[in-house]
Design a protein around this motif. Structure first.
Motif, PDB file in Angstrom:
ATOM      1  N   GLY A 114       0.840  -1.189   0.000  1.00 22.42           N
ATOM      2  CA  GLY A 114       0.000   0.000   0.000  1.00 22.42           C
ATOM      3  C   GLY A 114       0.875   1.239   0.000  1.00 22.42           C
ATOM      4  N   ILE A 115       0.264   2.391  -0.314  1.00 17.32           N
ATOM      5  CA  ILE A 115       1.024   3.637  -0.453  1.00 17.32           C
ATOM      6  C   ILE A 115       0.302   4.772   0.270  1.00 17.32           C
ATOM      7  CG2 ILE A 115       1.857   5.389  -2.080  1.00 17.32           C
ATOM      8  CD1 ILE A 115       2.205   3.163  -4.135  1.00 17.32           C
ATOM      9  N   ILE A 116       1.081   5.583   0.986  1.00 20.40           N
ATOM     10  CA  ILE A 116       0.596   6.851   1.527  1.00 20.40           C
ATOM     11  C   ILE A 116       1.307   7.950   0.756  1.00 20.40           C
ATOM     12  CG2 ILE A 116       0.436   8.351   3.538  1.00 20.40           C
ATOM     13  CD1 ILE A 116       0.405   5.879   5.301  1.00 20.40           C
ATOM     14  N   LEU A 117       0.541   8.873   0.205  1.00 20.71           N
ATOM     15  CA  LEU A 117       1.084   9.848  -0.743  1.00 20.71           C
ATOM     16  C   LEU A 117       0.636  11.263  -0.400  1.00 20.71           C
ATOM     17  CD1 LEU A 117       2.372  10.609  -3.563  1.00 20.71           C
ATOM     18  CD2 LEU A 117       0.115  10.114  -4.542  1.00 20.71           C
ATOM     19  N   ALA A 118       1.594  12.204  -0.457  1.00 17.74           N
ATOM     20  CA  ALA A 118       1.288  13.632  -0.482  1.00 17.74           C
ATOM     21  C   ALA A 118       1.522  14.084  -1.919  1.00 17.74           C
ATOM     22  CB  ALA A 118       2.175  14.407   0.481  1.00 17.74           C
ATOM     23  N   PRO A 119       0.470  14.215  -2.739  1.00 23.44           N
ATOM     24  CA  PRO A 119       0.649  14.471  -4.172  1.00 23.44           C
ATOM     25  C   PRO A 119       1.418  15.762  -4.453  1.00 23.44           C
ATOM     26  CG  PRO A 119      -1.624  13.848  -3.683  1.00 23.44           C
ATOM     27  CD  PRO A 119      -0.950  14.094  -2.369  1.00 23.44           C
ATOM     28  N   ALA A 120       2.236  15.728  -5.495  1.00 20.51           N
ATOM     29  CA  ALA A 120       3.006  16.910  -5.869  1.00 20.51           C
ATOM     30  C   ALA A 120       2.095  18.048  -6.323  1.00 20.51           C
ATOM     31  CB  ALA A 120       4.007  16.558  -6.971  1.00 20.51           C
ATOM     32  N   THR A 121       1.021  17.715  -7.040  1.00 23.15           N
ATOM     33  CA  THR A 121       0.041  18.720  -7.467  1.00 23.15           C
ATOM     34  C   THR A 121      -1.356  18.117  -7.370  1.00 23.15           C
ATOM     35  OG1 THR A 121      -0.180  18.198  -9.830  1.00 23.15           O
ATOM     36  CG2 THR A 121       1.731  19.516  -9.165  1.00 23.15           C
ATOM     37  N   GLU A 122      -2.356  18.989  -7.423  1.00 18.33           N
ATOM     38  CA  GLU A 122      -3.749  18.517  -7.386  1.00 18.33           C
ATOM     39  C   GLU A 122      -4.173  17.895  -8.712  1.00 18.33           C
ATOM     40  OE1 GLU A 122      -6.334  21.048  -4.237  1.00 18.33           O
ATOM     41  OE2 GLU A 122      -5.837  22.133  -6.077  1.00 18.33           O
ATOM     42  N   GLN A 123      -3.382  18.099  -9.769  1.00 19.27           N
ATOM     43  CA  GLN A 123      -3.746  17.600 -11.093  1.00 19.27           C
ATOM     44  C   GLN A 123      -3.074  16.266 -11.430  1.00 19.27           C
ATOM     45  OE1 GLN A 123      -2.951  21.063 -10.646  1.00 19.27           O
ATOM     46  NE2 GLN A 123      -5.165  21.205 -10.378  1.00 19.27           N
ATOM     47  N   ASP A 124      -2.373  15.677 -10.475  1.00 15.60           N
ATOM     48  CA  ASP A 124      -1.687  14.405 -10.732  1.00 15.60           C
ATOM     49  C   ASP A 124      -2.679  13.341 -11.199  1.00 15.60           C
ATOM     50  OD1 ASP A 124       0.618  15.535  -9.947  1.00 15.60           O
ATOM     51  OD2 ASP A 124       0.900  14.372  -8.129  1.00 15.60           O
ATOM     52  N   GLU A 125      -2.268  12.547 -12.184  1.00 14.41           N
ATOM     53  CA  GLU A 125      -3.096  11.443 -12.664  1.00 14.41           C
ATOM     54  C   GLU A 125      -2.529  10.081 -12.286  1.00 14.41           C
ATOM     55  OE1 GLU A 125      -3.778  11.815 -16.816  1.00 14.41           O
ATOM     56  OE2 GLU A 125      -4.859  13.716 -16.662  1.00 14.41           O
ATOM     57  N   THR A 126      -1.237  10.028 -11.968  1.00 16.43           N
ATOM     58  CA  THR A 126      -0.617   8.749 -11.629  1.00 16.43           C
ATOM     59  C   THR A 126      -1.293   8.038 -10.473  1.00 16.43           C
ATOM     60  OG1 THR A 126       1.503   9.563 -12.458  1.00 16.43           O
ATOM     61  CG2 THR A 126       1.561   7.623 -11.043  1.00 16.43           C
ATOM     62  N   PRO A 127      -1.719   8.753  -9.401  1.00 19.06           N
ATOM     63  CA  PRO A 127      -2.410   8.038  -8.317  1.00 19.06           C
ATOM     64  C   PRO A 127      -3.625   7.256  -8.786  1.00 19.06           C
ATOM     65  CG  PRO A 127      -1.766  10.217  -7.578  1.00 19.06           C
ATOM     66  CD  PRO A 127      -1.468  10.163  -9.044  1.00 19.06           C
ATOM     67  N   LEU A 128      -4.270   7.715  -9.859  1.00 15.63           N
ATOM     68  CA  LEU A 128      -5.418   6.976 -10.393  1.00 15.63           C
ATOM     69  C   LEU A 128      -4.968   5.622 -10.942  1.00 15.63           C
ATOM     70  CD1 LEU A 128      -7.147   9.928 -12.302  1.00 15.63           C
ATOM     71  CD2 LEU A 128      -7.587   9.134  -9.965  1.00 15.63           C
ATOM     72  N   HIS A 129      -3.781   5.583 -11.541  1.00 14.26           N
ATOM     73  CA  HIS A 129      -3.256   4.326 -12.061  1.00 14.26           C
ATOM     74  C   HIS A 129      -2.851   3.389 -10.922  1.00 14.26           C
ATOM     75  CE1 HIS A 129      -3.523   6.344 -15.797  1.00 14.26           C
ATOM     76  NE2 HIS A 129      -2.410   7.056 -15.683  1.00 14.26           N
ATOM     77  N   VAL A 130      -2.389   3.975  -9.805  1.00 11.50           N
ATOM     78  CA  VAL A 130      -2.061   3.159  -8.630  1.00 11.50           C
ATOM     79  C   VAL A 130      -3.304   2.438  -8.143  1.00 11.50           C
ATOM     80  CG1 VAL A 130      -1.302   3.224  -6.224  1.00 11.50           C
ATOM     81  CG2 VAL A 130      -0.127   4.615  -7.939  1.00 11.50           C
ATOM     82  N   ARG A 131      -4.407   3.161  -8.096  1.00  9.01           N
ATOM     83  CA  ARG A 131      -5.656   2.534  -7.669  1.00  9.01           C
ATOM     84  C   ARG A 131      -6.080   1.447  -8.656  1.00  9.01           C
ATOM     85  NH1 ARG A 131     -11.005   5.338  -5.202  1.00  9.01           N
ATOM     86  NH2 ARG A 131     -12.442   3.652  -5.545  1.00  9.01           N
ATOM     87  N   ASP A 132      -5.900   1.712  -9.952  1.00  6.82           N
ATOM     88  CA  ASP A 132      -6.251   0.713 -10.962  1.00  6.82           C
ATOM     89  C   ASP A 132      -5.403  -0.550 -10.811  1.00  6.82           C
ATOM     90  OD1 ASP A 132      -8.103   2.447 -11.978  1.00  6.82           O
ATOM     91  OD2 ASP A 132      -6.821   3.181 -13.607  1.00  6.82           O
ATOM     92  N   ALA A 133      -4.182  -0.392 -10.269  1.00 13.61           N
ATOM     93  CA  ALA A 133      -3.298  -1.549 -10.053  1.00 13.61           C
ATOM     94  C   ALA A 133      -3.673  -2.312  -8.794  1.00 13.61           C
ATOM     95  CB  ALA A 133      -1.849  -1.079  -9.973  1.00 13.61           C
ATOM     96  N   ASP A 134      -4.769  -1.907  -8.148  1.00 13.47           N
ATOM     97  CA  ASP A 134      -5.282  -2.581  -6.953  1.00 13.47           C
ATOM     98  C   ASP A 134      -4.321  -2.470  -5.771  1.00 13.47           C
ATOM     99  OD1 ASP A 134      -7.385  -3.877  -5.693  1.00 13.47           O
ATOM    100  OD2 ASP A 134      -6.505  -5.863  -5.978  1.00 13.47           O
ATOM    101  N   VAL A 135      -3.630  -1.332  -5.684  1.00 10.53           N
ATOM    102  CA  VAL A 135      -2.767  -1.042  -4.537  1.00 10.53           C
ATOM    103  C   VAL A 135      -3.457   0.020  -3.691  1.00 10.53           C
ATOM    104  CG1 VAL A 135      -0.537  -0.149  -3.776  1.00 10.53           C
ATOM    105  CG2 VAL A 135      -0.671  -1.597  -5.820  1.00 10.53           C
TER     106      VAL A 135
END
Length: 346
Positions: A114-135
């Motif tokens: 699992g991952i705890i993240l402070a996103p670099a910007t509010e427009q980041d899209e990579t976290p959406l791919h993390v969720r798609d990877a079931d993490v």
């Protein structure tokens, strides 16, 4: 090197039984197996356990700046939780860069549970791919635009900016400057909105030359404060929207021999361990940093529990508090002794 087969032979059971025991499953000969492990000094291979369980027992934590004392306090809170859990933390730094964050997350999704993240910007899209990877993913400190689907532990940044503005207004300041962080981040945008909006409601305008944007780092606080001091009519008060920019602003004021708060009042966001010891002691809007880390880790561990049924995201927003010290006073004035110790919560 002691192997699982040695433990099985000493306990008089099969290797498969020992393997089930190590995965936490119930077995009849658990006392004999534990005794054999203790006698032989067996340490199970983490890699082997990972292959068998599908778990790495590792949690990735990605922050924008590992040198910032705020994030150090947050991670310390996380570690206070994992200390009694079978998880270890793998810490990574995005350096306020979406591109670097993308690279880090692409690597972590293959190595952590699992991952705890402070996103670099509010427009980041990579976290959406993390969720798609079931993490499982939890946000801390910062959010995404449309991030309501994710668990998050945030603070009332808008309210904190409002507290700073109300404090300066109560002292009689009308020439007020703001040094905000990146406006494409949750804290940068909301702290500015709360601060400038509260001043506007009171009839105090923040002109463009007073409304400055930094990058949450000390150097930007320093340079932007110098630009304010170069104006024909400098402000009588400055709000710096995080701890490092506040330190930069303080250094600039000292370097230019500006009396604080006699000539300019300074208020920051996030307290420092050294805050009461600085010259002068800093007035700040503070927040429960350690608690943010604790809550974020608990949310993630809940998602990692095999019994977790999913459900709606948990969104936790913690209050800020104003700590009044000696760096703020009425324009041209000096603080009273009582103000150096006064704390007010929202």
């Amino acid at each position: 090197m002691v192997t699982i087969h040695d433990v099985a032979a000493r306990a008089g059971v099969s290797s498969a039984t020992v393997s089930r025991f190590l995965r936490g499953q119930r077995v009849r000969s658990y006392e004999a197996i534990q005794a054999a492990i203790d006698e032989l000094g067996y340490w199970p291979s983490a890699a082997a356990q990972s292959l068998k369980s599908g778990r790495t027992n590792t949690i990735g934590v990605v922050v924008p700046d590992i040198t910032n004392p705020y994030f150090a306090a947050v991670v310390k809170g996380m570690e206070s939780v994992t200390r009694t859990e079978p998880y270890r933390i793998l810490l990574a730094n995005s350096d306020e860069s979406s591109e670097q964050e993308d690279d880090v997350l692409a690597d972590l999704v293959r190595r952590v549970d699992g991952i705890i993240l402070a996103p670099a910007t509010e427009q980041d899209e990579t976290p959406l791919h993390v969720r798609d990877a079931d993490v499982p993913l939890v946000f801390v400190d910062r959010d995404l635009a449309g991030g309501e689907r994710f668990d998050a532990v945030l603070v009332d940044n808008d309210g904190g900016g409002r507290q700073a503005a109300e404090h300066l207004l109560s002292l009689g300041h009308t020439r007020v400057a703001a040094i905000s962080g990146n406006l494409d981040t949750t804290p940068g945008r909301l702290r500015r909105e709360g601060f400038v909006g509260t001043l506007a409601k009171a009839g105090v305008e923040v002109p463009p030359e007073y409304d400055l944007v930094g990058d949450f780092k000390e150097h930007s606080g320093y340079q932007l404060t110098l630009s304010l001091l170069s104006l024909p009519e400098p402000p009588t008060a400055v709000f710096a929207a995080n701890n490092l920019m506040t330190l930069g602003a303080l250094k600039a004021l000292h370097d230019m021999r500006i009396d604080i708060p006699g000539q300019i009042s300074l208020i920051g966001f996030d307290d420092l361990d050294t805050g009461p010891l600085l010259r002068p002691p800093l007035t700040v809007v503070d927040r429960p940093m350690f608690e943010q880390g604790v809550l974020a880790m608990r949310l993630l561990l809940r998602r990692l529990d095999p019994g977790d049924g999913g459900g709606l995201a948990s969104r936790v927003v913690l209050d800020t508090k104003l700590i009044e010290r000696a760096s703020t006073a009425p324009p041209g004035g000096h603080p009273s002794p009582a103000r150096t110790r006064k704390t007010r919560s929202r």
